[in-house]
Design an enzyme around this catalytic site. Structure first.
Site, PDB file in Angstrom:
ATOM      1  N   GLY B 169      79.490  34.816 120.658  1.00 39.10           N
ATOM      2  CA  GLY B 169      78.767  34.423 121.856  1.00 39.10           C
ATOM      3  C   GLY B 169      79.117  35.346 123.008  1.00 39.10           C
ATOM      4  N   GLY B 170      79.234  34.756 124.199  1.00 36.36           N
ATOM      5  CA  GLY B 170      79.518  35.553 125.399  1.00 36.36           C
ATOM      6  C   GLY B 170      80.806  36.335 125.283  1.00 36.36           C
ATOM      7  N   GLY B 404      66.904  73.246 119.126  1.00 37.13           N
ATOM      8  CA  GLY B 404      67.384  72.450 120.250  1.00 37.13           C
ATOM      9  C   GLY B 404      68.792  71.949 120.019  1.00 37.13           C
ATOM     10  N   ALA B 405      69.139  71.744 118.748  1.00 31.01           N
ATOM     11  CA  ALA B 405      70.472  71.235 118.440  1.00 31.01           C
ATOM     12  C   ALA B 405      71.542  72.260 118.854  1.00 31.01           C
ATOM     13  CB  ALA B 405      70.590  70.901 116.966  1.00 31.01           C
TER      14      ALA B 405
END
Lengths: 668, 510
Positions: B169-170, B404-405
């Protein structure tokens, strides 16, 4: 004729070995190499190197024309064939003769005569060499079988002529068994092979493999250089050899030597050769075959005779006379050879290929204690063990004044040998050196199957070894912990003080110790009051060091794995965890976990294309065996079996494109 | 005075017992240590200074008035790891299931505030059933106080979370905002909603282990950075990691005596790159060869294995390593590997840890799943992280650096200080085959011509010299001298200073 340039028609350690002697004699050398061997050690060592074709040896090393081309290209005037490949190929020797190039080996006729099993036995028998007694002719009935068996002397082996794989084979120890054995062999042979011809020969009990090294020149001088015992074998592959044999007495040695020389003379032999015998428990010996070449295990003979066999072969090929006689051959001390194979003993000796990320052999030459270490190899750190050739990485030899000294020297040399990146049999070789029966010299060719019936899974340390390892782990831990406290940024005056009390967990055993620095050495006190002194130059980062535990040197391999240490020594391979007593006490609360259940499926680890399936349904695969190849991002990735299993189903065809976690095959 | 001293001792003894012997035995029965035992393993012996031992909650509803236990389910304070200060909290499952109350949260907040003020890291050992339901919104407020402090401390002091039991949970969001999460195999799990809710809402049937166990978070979700066999091994590894980290963002990475020659040559590296560029090799061998003493602490080892992240030391000082792994997906960049590396680079930059980048990258992974998954934005995270980093950066290209790498993997252009390449490097827009197929589309039918064109392209671009001629590569180095050259490069960058322009903060592509 004088030899000026030798071409070595071989690769690996033997090519390097020949180059060393040739260089010593001032003779130029030519290496030949396949695609797979471009960067091999023998190529780097030779004066010249010639490329002779693709990686598979049937397209390179054993193609006679390629070797002849290399000879013509380089002007070599002699060829050393090493062992294997073309070394016992009569056609090759004949081709060289035609070419006018010296063959550093025996005459063509001798190769031919000894190359055929039946002919060689016949020649041997005629030369007065002891052969396995037997009856080759057809046997009419059981009565005749019993008569023949009794004449040969029990025990006997009754075999089907057409037999194989143990079928139609019986061992008989008396008349009754001979009668029954004959009948059952005959029936089985008829059913299995449709050929019920039977023959009987002496059954050799407690067989040992002992061979005689012979050396002859072209001027009629032939002598023997003692024997080698090669009984430690696995699936007919020699693993450990020694010279002399712990079993032979002087009379037997001489009898075998004389017969070996007689056989060599009978075929007009010159150069180095080996006559192999099988020897039974009563020192009866029988001829097996003659190897018309230099043997793999020749270094042990060199170590006890101080004769360089390759040099002698070269001199003989150059028509020189032997410079010594039989009386000059003295056997001095004891030599042992361990063959380091790229075979993983923990995975049922499955061949292992790959990069040698670490290869550091022990120091060679004469050691302070008078022993000698020699290592014949054709590899180097960063080199590749390829799938194309035999998996032998190195031949490690030790020499000592007696057998025990040689064994001890071998044990230490194996401890100091670092090999990583591939699976290899170093721990197994170490284990043999520790084996009581080996140390007593009670060998037979069944030694490995008898002493390691369930394969090899590493040695468990005994109490003394465990204490030694615990002492080593404690010393290492102390150095690591002390160094850790010297980190920058500590809060002054509140630094961590490293304690003296520790608990060493070796596998499941916990050993409580107290550590105290005493001058240059340290003292370890065990819980029962026993103590050990220890000192070593080991520093963090070293993967091998000698630790002196009560002044006994232990060459230990050390790997830091997270917070634990992997220690390897004398065939023992353990994880040591050294903890403060309080932490060790808490560690007892930790759950014992079973090894994770490896799934019974091979899942695709990455999106890619199946380019090969290496197994079929129903196949039994060993751990590490290649199963399938996936091409992803233009790279070939080989998927291997995690453990031994039977392939139940192959789920995808070659050429299939798969996503991550798709099932490739299932196991039973 | 003695009776008063004895009273203190009695109160301490009571607090040490936490939820009582029965619950301690139950905790042990599950193979788990108690909160204080864990701190004994984590910290140097005798170094723990406990605070707030007598704190209890103030709730009265649902019979809580009668369930006050000293410490209120969390042990807090500070201690040392190899003599360096660290603040700790350790949740005590034996006290009301380690549930978080208002006061429990206050204890955690107190040591976090001290940690930030004094510039020492926080290590949280999580073992809690969640919010203390009896306290209602007060408990939720407590969580939020912790969350805010996690955010405030981020980039100021290192924060490490160790999950040693339930965390649901939280409660998951505090660890989620820290820098490192480690888990214990088989005895810890983390999820936002548990298996029961999952079944009700989505009809998926799943165990707690499958949903949020160590396996899930180290291999699939990448929530965790590592997992170990049991409590002790986990805490021992946290000690190892701690020795790599600076204490705060004004501190230098720690320095430790070392026993490895910085000029050590490694001849084996000259044969590391295989003959064929389609054959993989293990980049970890290079990392281990470069590192002091072959010591490498890897993070997220089992997630996005096509990129390797972790710490080594050079000349005794921490260096972060980012390396493409050709053994997996050819070492390409994809969504997962970009995120993994980006997170790592950001942490290093925040805490002055120099970055070594080892490059063998064929490009970004193509595919519908990648594009739909937003590889553009995820790849941009790594590009952004490197572009923004101001710590010393050294880059070594071993083989491929395509497209681009190449730019993304700590190229000169985006801020690396020293860029080296091995002679085997191929720095180009793409592989030769792909390039010729585009450049010479009209000749595609003629295999001979195309082969010649491919060779021509290879000769021109499949090397580091085109880049070196432009100064994009500072030097082409011998593989065997890599350790020496890289160690010297970092040594030369020790005085690096970059002035940043004022801004409130960047807008990294999240």
């Amino acid at each position: 004729m004088a030899i000026k340039k030798i071409l070595i028609a071989n690769r690996g350690e033997i090519a390097c070995r020949v180059i060393k002697t040739a260089r010593k004699m001032g003779i130029a050398t030519v290496a030949v190499y396949s695609d797979a061997d471009r960067e091999a050690l023998h190529v780097q060592m030779a004066d010249e190197a010639v490329h002779i074709g693709p990686a598979p040896s049937n397209q390179s090393y054993i193609v006679i024309d390629r070797i002849l081309d290399a000879i013509r290209q380089t002007g070599a005037d002699a060829v050393h064939p090493g062992y294997g490949f073309l070394s016992e190929n009569a056609a090759f020797a004949a081709a060289l003769e035609k070419e006018g190039v010296a063959f550093i080996g025996p005459p063509v006729g001798a190769i031919e005569a000894m190359g055929d099993k039946i002919t060689s036995k016949k020649i041997a028998a005629e030369a007065g060499v002891s052969t396995v007694p037997g009856h080759m002719g057809l046997i009419e009935d059981a009565d005749e079988a019993v008569r023949i068996a009794a004449k040969i002397g029990y025990p006997v082996m009754i075999k089907a002529s057409a037999g194989g794989g143990g079928k139609g084979m019986r061992i008989a120890w008396n008349d009754t068994e001979a009668r029954e054995g004959f009948q059952s062999s005959k029936n089985e042979a008829k059913n299995s092979f449709g050929d019920d011809r039977i023959f009987i020969e002496k059954f050799v009990t407690q067989p040992r493999h002992i061979e005689i090294q012979v050396l002859g020149d072209k001027h009629g001088n032939t002598l023997y250089l003692g024997e080698r015992e090669c009984s430690i074998q696995r699936r007919n592959q020699k693993v450990i050899e020694e010279a002399p044999s712990p079993f032979l007495d002087q009379a037997t040695r001489k009898a075998m030597g004389d017969q070996a020389v007689a056989l060599a003379k009978a075929v007009g032999y010159h150069s180095a050769g080996t006559v192999e015998f099988i020897v039974d428990g009563n020192r009866n010996f029988y001829f097996l075959e003659m190897n018309t070449r230099l043997q793999v295990e020749h270094p042990v003979t060199e170590l006890i005779t101080d004769i360089d066999l390759v040099e002698q072969m070269i001199r003989i090929a150059a028509d020189e006379k032997l410079a010594f006689g039989q009386a000059d051959v003295k056997l001095n001390g004891w030599a042992i050879e361990s063959r380091l194979y790229a075979e993983d003993p923990y995975r049922n000796f499955l061949p292992s290929i790959g990069r040698l990320t670490r290869y550091r052999p022990p120091a060679e030459g004469a050691h302070e204690d008078g022993t000698i270490v020699r290592n014949d190899t054709g590899v180097y750190e960063g080199g590749e063990i390829s799938m194309y050739y035999d998996p032998m990485v190195a031949k490690l030899c030790s020499w000592g004044p007696d057998r025990t000294a040689a064994i001890e020297a071998m044990g230490r040399a194996l401890d100091d040998f670092e090999v990583e990146g591939i699976g290899h049999n170093l721990p197994f070789l170490s284990a043999v050196m520790q084996n009581g029966r080996f140390r007593e010299g009670r060998l037979t060719t069944a030694f490995i199957t008898e002493e390691f019936p369930d394969g090899f899974h590493g040695l468990a340390p005994d109490t003394a070894a465990a204490r030694g390892m615990a002492a080593v782990a404690t010393l290492i831990n102390d150095r690591l912990q002390r160094r850790a406290t010297k980190i920058s940024g500590t809060i002054g005056n509140h630094r961590r003080v490293v304690g003296r009390e520790w608990v060493v967990a070796l596998g499941s055993e916990a050993i409580a110790v107290t550590f105290a620095q005493e001058g240059d050495a340290s003292r370890i006190t065990f819980a029962d009051g026993g103590t050990a002194s220890i000192h070593s130059d080991w520093l963090p980062g070293q993967t091998h060091a000698t630790f002196f535990v009560d002044e006994m040197p232990m060459g230990v391999k050390v790997d830091k794995i997270g917070y634990s240490l992997r220690l390897r020594w004398r065939g023992i391979d353990v994880i040591a965890r050294v903890r403060e007593p309080r932490v060790a006490e808490l560690a007892k609360l930790m759950p014992v976990k079973l090894p994770p259940d490896t799934s019974k499926m091979l899942l695709c680890p990455m999106p890619g294309l199946i380019t090969a399936i290496a197994v079929a349904e129903g196949d039994t695969v060993e751990a590490g065996q290649a199963l399938a190849t996936i091409e992803a991002m233009k790279m070939e990735n080989i998927l291997r079996a995690e453990r031994k299993a039977v392939v139940k189903r192959v789920a995808v065809p070659v050429g299939a494109g798969l996503a991550v976690d798709e099932v490739i095959m299932e196991f039973e | 005075m003695r009776p008063i001293l004895e009273q203190l001792q009695a109160r301490r003894d009571e607090a040490y017992l936490g939820g009582g012997q029965k619950r301690i035995d139950a905790q042990h029965g599950k193979g788990k240590l108690t909160a204080r035992e864990r701190l004994e393993v984590l910290l140097d012996a005798g170094s723990f200074e406990e605070y707030d031992m007598y704190v209890t909650h103030r709730a009265v509803d649902f019979g809580m008035a009668g369930q006050k236990i000293a410490g209120d389910g969390v042990v807090t304070g500070w201690g040392t790891i190899n003599g360096r200060q660290v603040y700790v909290f350790s949740q005590d499952f034996t006290v009301l299931g380690g549930s978080l109350s208002e006061t429990h949260a206050q204890k955690i907040c107190k040591i976090m505030d001290m940690a930030v003020r004094n510039g020492a890291p926080v290590i949280g050992l999580n073992d809690s059933g969640g919010a203390r339901i009896q306290e209602g919104v007060a408990s939720l407020a407590g969580y939020a106080e912790v969350f805010r402090r996690n955010a405030e401390a981020s980039g100021v002091i290192p924060q490490i979370s160790v999950i040693m039991g339930p965390c649901a949970g939280g409660a998951v969001y505090s660890p989620a905002m820290t820098d490192f999460i480690f888990m214990v195999r088989d005895s810890s799990y983390m999820f936002v909603t548990g298996p029961d809710v999952v079944k009700t809402v989505t009809n998926e049937i799943v165990t707690a282990e499958e949903l949020g166990g160590a396996g899930t978070h180290t291999k699939k979700s990448s929530v965790a950075d590592g997992a170990y066999e049991n409590d002790i091994e986990t805490l021992e590894h946290v000690r190892l990691l701690f020795d790599f980290l600076p204490l705060n963002n004004r501190d230098k990475p720690p320095l430790r005596p070392f026993h490895d020659d910085p000029a050590r040559l490694e001849a084996r590296l000259d044969t590391l790159i295989p003959d064929s560029s389609s054959k993989p090799y293990d980049m970890k061998e290079l990392i281990l060869a470069i590192a002091d003493e072959g010591d490498f602490f890897e993070l997220q080892e089992n997630f996005a294995k096509n990129i390797i992240t972790g710490y080594i030391r050079l000349e005794g000082q921490t260096v972060g390593v980012v390396a493409n792994q050709p053994m997996v997906l050819a070492g390409c960049l994809d969504i997962d590997s970009s995120r993994k590396a980006a997170k790592f680079v950001r942490f290093c930059d925040a805490f002055n840890i120099p970055i070594l980048t080892l490059v063998d990258v064929p490009g970004f992974l193509p595919g519908v799943a990648q594009e739909y998954g937003g590889v553009i934005k995820h790849g941009a995270k790594l590009l952004f992280a490197y572009s923004q980093a101001t710590v010393p950066m050294v880059t070594l290209i071993t083989r491929k650096a395509y497209g681009g790498a190449y730019d993304v993997m700590a190229s000169k252009h985006i801020g690396a200080d020293v860029n080296y390449a091995w002679p085997t490097a191929e720095i180009a827009v793409m592989g030769a085959k792909g390039a010729t197929e585009i450049l010479y589309r009209s000749e595609l039918g003629d295999t001979e011509k195309i082969a010649a064109r491919t060779r021509e392209y290879e000769e021109r671009f499949a090397n580091p010299f085109v880049a070196a001629e432009r100064g994009f590569i500072d030097e082409v180095i011998m593989p065997h001298s890599s350790r020496k050259r890289i160690a010297r490069a970092f040594a030369s960058l020790r005085g690096k200073q970059v002035d940043a322009r004022w801004r409130k903060h960047d807008t990294i592509p999240l």
